[in-house]
Design a protein around this motif. Structure first.
Motif, PDB file in Angstrom:
ATOM      1  N   MET A 188      42.271  51.213 -44.396  1.00 19.17           N
ATOM      2  CA  MET A 188      41.436  50.299 -45.166  1.00 19.17           C
ATOM      3  C   MET A 188      42.030  48.909 -44.979  1.00 19.17           C
ATOM      4  O   MET A 188      43.257  48.739 -44.994  1.00 19.17           O
ATOM      5  N   VAL A 189      41.197  47.904 -44.759  1.00 20.81           N
ATOM      6  CA  VAL A 189      41.713  46.556 -44.523  1.00 20.81           C
ATOM      7  C   VAL A 189      41.039  45.550 -45.456  1.00 20.81           C
ATOM      8  O   VAL A 189      39.937  45.783 -45.961  1.00 20.81           O
ATOM      9  N   LYS A 190      41.764  44.452 -45.658  1.00 21.63           N
ATOM     10  CA  LYS A 190      41.224  43.314 -46.416  1.00 21.63           C
ATOM     11  C   LYS A 190      41.346  42.081 -45.530  1.00 21.63           C
ATOM     12  O   LYS A 190      42.400  41.824 -44.940  1.00 21.63           O
ATOM     13  N   LEU A 191      40.253  41.335 -45.407  1.00 22.49           N
ATOM     14  CA  LEU A 191      40.299  40.089 -44.655  1.00 22.49           C
ATOM     15  C   LEU A 191      40.877  39.012 -45.566  1.00 22.49           C
ATOM     16  O   LEU A 191      40.202  38.499 -46.451  1.00 22.49           O
ATOM     17  N   LYS A 192      42.145  38.703 -45.360  1.00 22.33           N
ATOM     18  CA  LYS A 192      42.840  37.726 -46.199  1.00 22.33           C
ATOM     19  C   LYS A 192      42.298  36.321 -45.971  1.00 22.33           C
ATOM     20  O   LYS A 192      42.049  35.571 -46.919  1.00 22.33           O
ATOM     21  N   SER A 193      42.135  35.954 -44.701  1.00 20.86           N
ATOM     22  CA  SER A 193      41.594  34.619 -44.397  1.00 20.86           C
ATOM     23  C   SER A 193      40.997  34.610 -42.999  1.00 20.86           C
ATOM     24  O   SER A 193      41.369  35.408 -42.137  1.00 20.86           O
ATOM     25  N   GLN A 201      45.176  42.272 -44.089  1.00 24.88           N
ATOM     26  CA  GLN A 201      46.060  43.194 -44.800  1.00 24.88           C
ATOM     27  C   GLN A 201      45.592  44.621 -44.535  1.00 24.88           C
ATOM     28  O   GLN A 201      44.388  44.881 -44.429  1.00 24.88           O
ATOM     29  N   LEU A 202      46.547  45.531 -44.456  1.00 24.67           N
ATOM     30  CA  LEU A 202      46.257  46.897 -44.013  1.00 24.67           C
ATOM     31  C   LEU A 202      46.910  47.928 -44.928  1.00 24.67           C
ATOM     32  O   LEU A 202      48.047  47.761 -45.367  1.00 24.67           O
ATOM     33  N   ASP A 235      51.948  52.620 -43.436  1.00 22.11           N
ATOM     34  CA  ASP A 235      52.193  51.742 -42.294  1.00 22.11           C
ATOM     35  C   ASP A 235      53.513  51.008 -42.508  1.00 22.11           C
ATOM     36  O   ASP A 235      53.612  50.103 -43.347  1.00 22.11           O
ATOM     37  N   LYS A 236      54.542  51.396 -41.771  1.00 20.76           N
ATOM     38  CA  LYS A 236      55.886  50.869 -41.989  1.00 20.76           C
ATOM     39  C   LYS A 236      55.967  49.360 -41.758  1.00 20.76           C
ATOM     40  O   LYS A 236      56.711  48.657 -42.433  1.00 20.76           O
ATOM     41  N   GLN A 237      55.223  48.863 -40.772  1.00 21.12           N
ATOM     42  CA  GLN A 237      55.340  47.451 -40.408  1.00 21.12           C
ATOM     43  C   GLN A 237      54.790  46.524 -41.477  1.00 21.12           C
ATOM     44  O   GLN A 237      55.337  45.450 -41.723  1.00 21.12           O
ATOM     45  N   SER A 238      53.677  46.909 -42.104  1.00 26.35           N
ATOM     46  CA  SER A 238      53.033  46.009 -43.068  1.00 26.35           C
ATOM     47  C   SER A 238      53.368  46.318 -44.522  1.00 26.35           C
ATOM     48  O   SER A 238      53.192  45.469 -45.391  1.00 26.35           O
ATOM     49  N   ARG A 239      53.873  47.523 -44.789  1.00 32.55           N
ATOM     50  CA  ARG A 239      54.079  47.949 -46.178  1.00 32.55           C
ATOM     51  C   ARG A 239      54.985  47.006 -46.962  1.00 32.55           C
ATOM     52  O   ARG A 239      54.687  46.647 -48.108  1.00 32.55           O
ATOM     53  N   ASN A 240      56.080  46.601 -46.336  1.00 32.19           N
ATOM     54  CA  ASN A 240      57.028  45.720 -47.032  1.00 32.19           C
ATOM     55  C   ASN A 240      56.615  44.257 -46.990  1.00 32.19           C
ATOM     56  O   ASN A 240      57.358  43.388 -47.444  1.00 32.19           O
ATOM     57  N   ASN A 241      55.436  43.998 -46.430  1.00 34.04           N
ATOM     58  CA  ASN A 241      54.919  42.636 -46.345  1.00 34.04           C
ATOM     59  C   ASN A 241      53.624  42.523 -47.147  1.00 34.04           C
ATOM     60  O   ASN A 241      52.736  41.757 -46.796  1.00 34.04           O
ATOM     61  N   LEU A 242      53.547  43.336 -48.214  1.00 34.57           N
ATOM     62  CA  LEU A 242      52.352  43.376 -49.078  1.00 34.57           C
ATOM     63  C   LEU A 242      51.097  43.702 -48.284  1.00 34.57           C
ATOM     64  O   LEU A 242      49.997  43.242 -48.592  1.00 34.57           O
TER      65      LEU A 242
END
Length: 457
Positions: A391-396, A180-181, A329-336
């Protein structure tokens, strides 16, 4: 076999032309060994490709004097059909690929001079030959995509295919991650914006006064590395190839002697000049100046991101909420905030192999544990190269494993689809062999060819 074909067309892509040029320079009568339609394949071309493959220690599975000319013959079948179907490719994309390849070759040989010495050609000649061959390669690729674009695969077909596949043939899926970004783009100061516009106004004035050519200033100052070396020339493009603000101005130009107004896009600030227009395609040259982030604005973005991180860590807000309401970030924003892998088979997967992540993100993710959130860091936007604070989160993190229908259906589906495409291409080539004149010189056809059906006359 397909691997060798790709190597011939890409890594040593200029060898065809080198062989012909050397034969002409020595005034040596060459030997035609294959004829496909009205196209000849010369012995010097085959020998030069074999020489280049061996120089790069590339393994050829089979007799090179069979493998290489057959692959060249197959190329000619594709190119002939591409002419009939009026298949075209993007010239700007070709230029970008050529420059990337030249950079790789210079790195490989150690210097421009060593590359020129090895190929016995100037860099300009190498660029010209690479351009011709890269264009041919892209036409072939486009033709293959056109032939196979309607191939579809059903879940039932996937199940049947893998039910018959031996256990040791089931592919192993490399380790993958879901990320996640959140990004914040630092503000560009009004002073920096005015500085860039002032420079572009100065360029425009000098060009209009006849003091200097537009192309000269593009070579010297444009920050579009792909086009600057060509005097800023884009090549013929359609509106769909350009961002809207740029396209609106480019397609509104009518006088090749005039310089456009300053245009702002996500890439920066541009001026442009018309070269030619052909129907729905236009060719312009442009100069791009990219705004630079000042340290003050960069630190402000870091403070803002660090504040958001503190709120997430204190559980007052979730990473997903911050991504949705604050990320730029337009690509990831609407994808949580979930990143989507455009390099995946479907272009919609959230799973990445590490090498498919942007480099700056990959370096950070590699050190994170599952569920962990990184500290803020800087990165370049993959498309427009603007500076970002991220900033990123390692989801899995999914360990390497044998593919299963439940967890890796997309991979299995793509394997079956590629199998169907391969069969379609094989059948298409067989049909082309039947209706294309092919002559192979005596002594060159005692081969175990990849494709049966070459006509010996």
């Amino acid at each position: 076999m397909q691997k060798i074909y790709r190597i011939i067309l890409s890594l040593i892509i200029l060898s065809n032309c080198v062989g012909v040029m050397q034969a002409q320079e020595k005034n040596v009568a060459d030997e035609v060994i294959w004829v496909v339609g009205d196209e000849a394949i010369l012995k010097s071309q085959v020998e030069e490709q074999i020489k280049q493959l061996r120089a790069y220690n590339e393994r050829i599975e089979g007799d090179p004097y069979c493998v290489v000319p057959e692959n060249m013959a197959i190329s000619k079948l594709y190119l002939n059909q591409a002419k009939i179907d009026s298949v075209t490719v993007s010239e700007s994309e070709i230029r970008s690929m050529v420059e990337k390849r030249i950079g790789e070759l210079i790195t490989l040989f150690g210097s421009r001079e060593k590359l020129e010495e090895y190929q016995n050609m100037s860099l300009m000649q190498i660029r010209e030959f690479l351009t011709d061959m890269m264009r041919e390669n892209q036409v072939i690729k486009t033709m293959q995509e056109k032939l196979t674009q309607d191939v579809k695969v059903t879940p039932a077909e996937v199940r049947r295919f893998f039910s018959k596949l031996p256990e040791d043939s089931i592919p192993t899926v490399p380790m993958q991650v879901e990320v996640q970004l959140i990004t914040i783009e630092p503000k560009i100061s009004a002073e920096e914006e005015e500085n860039l516009k002032s420079r572009l106004r100065d360029y425009t004035e000098r060009i209009n006064k006849g003091e200097v050519e537009f192309s000269t200033l593009a070579i010297l100052y444009s920050e579009d590395a792909t086009t600057a070396k060509d005097g800023g020339e884009l090549g013929y493009v359609t509106k769909s190839n350009l961002t809207k603000p740029f396209a609106d101005v480019a397609f509104g130009l009518t006088d090749p002697q005039k310089v456009s107004k300053i245009v702002e896009t996500e890439y920066g600030y541009h001026i442009m000049q018309l070269i030619d227009r052909r129907g729905e395609r236009v060719n312009v040259r442009h100069i791009l100046l990219r705004p630079q982030v000042a340290e003050k604005e960069r630190q402000e973005a870091f403070v803002r991101m660090d504040t958001l991180r503190s709120k997430i860590m204190s559980d007052s807000v979730t990473f997903e909420d911050v991504a949705m309401y604050y990320s730029q970030d337009k690509q990831s924003r609407n994808n949580l905030g979930m990143m989507v892998n455009s390099k995946s088979f479907s272009g919609l997967s959230t799973k990445f192999e590490m090498q498919d992540l942007p480099q700056e993100i990959g370096i950070v993710v590699d050190k994170l544990k599952e569920g962990e959130i990184s500290q803020p860091f800087t990165m370049k936007h993959p498309q427009n190269q603007r500076e970002l604070v991220a900033m990123v989160k390692l989801k899995s993190r999914i360990p390497s494993h044998k593919a299963t229908a439940k967890d890796d259906y997309e991979i299995m589906q793509e394997i079956v689809k590629n199998h169907k495409k391969s069969e379609l291409i094989k059948n298409w080539i067989a049909e082309q062999q039947k209706k294309t004149y092919v002559h192979i010189k005596e002594g060159w056809h005692n081969c175990d060819f990849q494709y049966d059906g070459w006509v010996f006359q």
